[in-house]
Design a protein around this motif. Structure first.
Motif, PDB file in Angstrom:
ATOM      1  N   ILE A 118     -16.183   2.338   1.138  1.00 15.30           N
ATOM      2  CA  ILE A 118     -14.710   1.652   1.277  1.00 15.30           C
ATOM      3  C   ILE A 118     -14.157   0.414   0.887  1.00 15.30           C
ATOM      4  CG2 ILE A 118     -11.970   1.811   2.325  1.00 15.30           C
ATOM      5  CD1 ILE A 118     -13.415   4.534   1.958  1.00 15.30           C
ATOM      6  N   ASN A 173     -14.242   3.300  -7.340  1.00 13.91           N
ATOM      7  CA  ASN A 173     -14.026   1.913  -6.491  1.00 13.91           C
ATOM      8  C   ASN A 173     -14.718   1.060  -6.064  1.00 13.91           C
ATOM      9  OD1 ASN A 173     -11.201   2.805  -6.416  1.00 13.91           O
ATOM     10  ND2 ASN A 173     -11.196   3.147  -3.964  1.00 13.91           N
ATOM     11  N   ASN A 184      -8.835  -0.473   0.335  1.00 13.16           N
ATOM     12  CA  ASN A 184      -8.573   0.435   0.906  1.00 13.16           C
ATOM     13  C   ASN A 184      -8.388   1.401   1.931  1.00 13.16           C
ATOM     14  OD1 ASN A 184      -8.278   2.218  -1.858  1.00 13.16           O
ATOM     15  ND2 ASN A 184     -10.211   0.545  -2.047  1.00 13.16           N
ATOM     16  N   HIS A 187      -2.659  11.488  -1.576  1.00 12.27           N
ATOM     17  CA  HIS A 187      -3.654  10.375  -1.782  1.00 12.27           C
ATOM     18  C   HIS A 187      -4.769  11.415  -1.144  1.00 12.27           C
ATOM     19  CE1 HIS A 187      -5.705   6.752  -0.273  1.00 12.27           C
ATOM     20  NE2 HIS A 187      -5.402   7.268   1.166  1.00 12.27           N
ATOM     21  N   HIS A 220       1.068  -1.016  -0.300  1.00  9.31           N
ATOM     22  CA  HIS A 220       0.002  -0.450   0.567  1.00  9.31           C
ATOM     23  C   HIS A 220       0.798   1.306   0.084  1.00  9.31           C
ATOM     24  CE1 HIS A 220      -2.926   2.890   1.536  1.00  9.31           C
ATOM     25  NE2 HIS A 220      -3.714   1.562   1.261  1.00  9.31           N
TER      26      HIS A 220
END
Length: 246
Positions: free
Chosen positions: A78, A245, A82, A133, A14
């Protein structure tokens, strides 16, 4: 409980962790806590003290706020791979600004804010990645705010469908809606019956075909030109409409 090899690899891959030194990574891995939550479990409440942020290993988490009149507003969904609540560590008063609920059985990996901040102070490169981010997330929220305030239900739905497209090399697309339609409607701040009418409107105009959760878009160009406007078409072609997402 020690992290599995799969969990360690997921964390290290990540962007929030990949740029730390090996020593810092090991400290963060040692600090990580894995928790399982059943479907519909409330993970955190709005206003609770925030001592950790989370990486979703599996499942989906709904972030939402409760208004003064008791209504629920879905902020974000989410998905696995993530993170959420990482921005809270920079707030003067570290409390969760939203509620978090498991939409399905969820496995979360939590990290202590205090330890993360200490390592960020020693690693400017990772600070820049984290800033990037959070900037992307902020840009997405601003786009959503604009859509909610300036566009009608059908326009919101058209842009949502476009955000689900993964392969942008083709003008046509096949989409599988992974969220229930009622939850998508909540994200778009429209009623379920309005969502159904918007789907029917797009279908009657030949801009989409729908079968249960499967959506076919014969021409993304026509869909954007008809309902989202020329500016969104330009942004889509330029890659400025973010891929959602979920």
């Amino acid at each position: 409980m020690a992290l599995t090899k799969e969990q360690r690899q997921m964390i290290l891959n990540h962007s929030l962790f990949s740029h730390f030194t090996p020593q810092a990574q090991e400290e963060l891995l040692a600090d990580a806590q894995v928790r399982d939550h059943p479907a519909q479990a409330l993970i955190q409440r709005q206003g609770d003290p925030a001592e950790r942020f989370y990486l979703v290993q599996s499942g989906k988490v709904k972030l939402f706020r409760i208004s003064a009149d008791g209504k629920e507003k879905v902020v974000e969904i989410i998905t696995a791979g993530n993170t959420f609540a990482e921005a809270v560590m920079f707030m003067q008063k570290s409390v969760f600004p939203v509620c978090a609920e498991a939409l399905e059985p969820v496995k979360l990996i939590g990290f202590t804010n205090r330890l993360m901040l200490r390592h960020l102070e020693q690693n400017p490169q990772t600070c820049l990645h984290l800033l990037g981010h959070m900037s992307v997330r902020l840009h997405q929220r601003l786009d959503e705010l604009e859509n909610l305030t300036l566009q009608n239900a059908t326009q919101r739905l058209a842009l949502y469908l476009v955000s689900q497209v993964r392969d942008r090399a083709s003008d046509s697309a096949e989409i599988e809606l992974v969220l229930p339609k009622s939850l998508i409607a909540a994200r778009l701040s429209i009623k379920p019956e309005t969502f159904s009418r918007a789907i029917a409107n797009l279908r009657e105009r030949g801009l989409i075909d729908s079968r249960a959760r499967h959506i076919s878009i014969p021409s993304i160009t026509n869909l954007l030109d008809e309902f989202a406007g020329g500016q969104q078409h330009i942004e889509y072609k330029a890659g400025l409409i973010a891929t959602d997402n979920h």
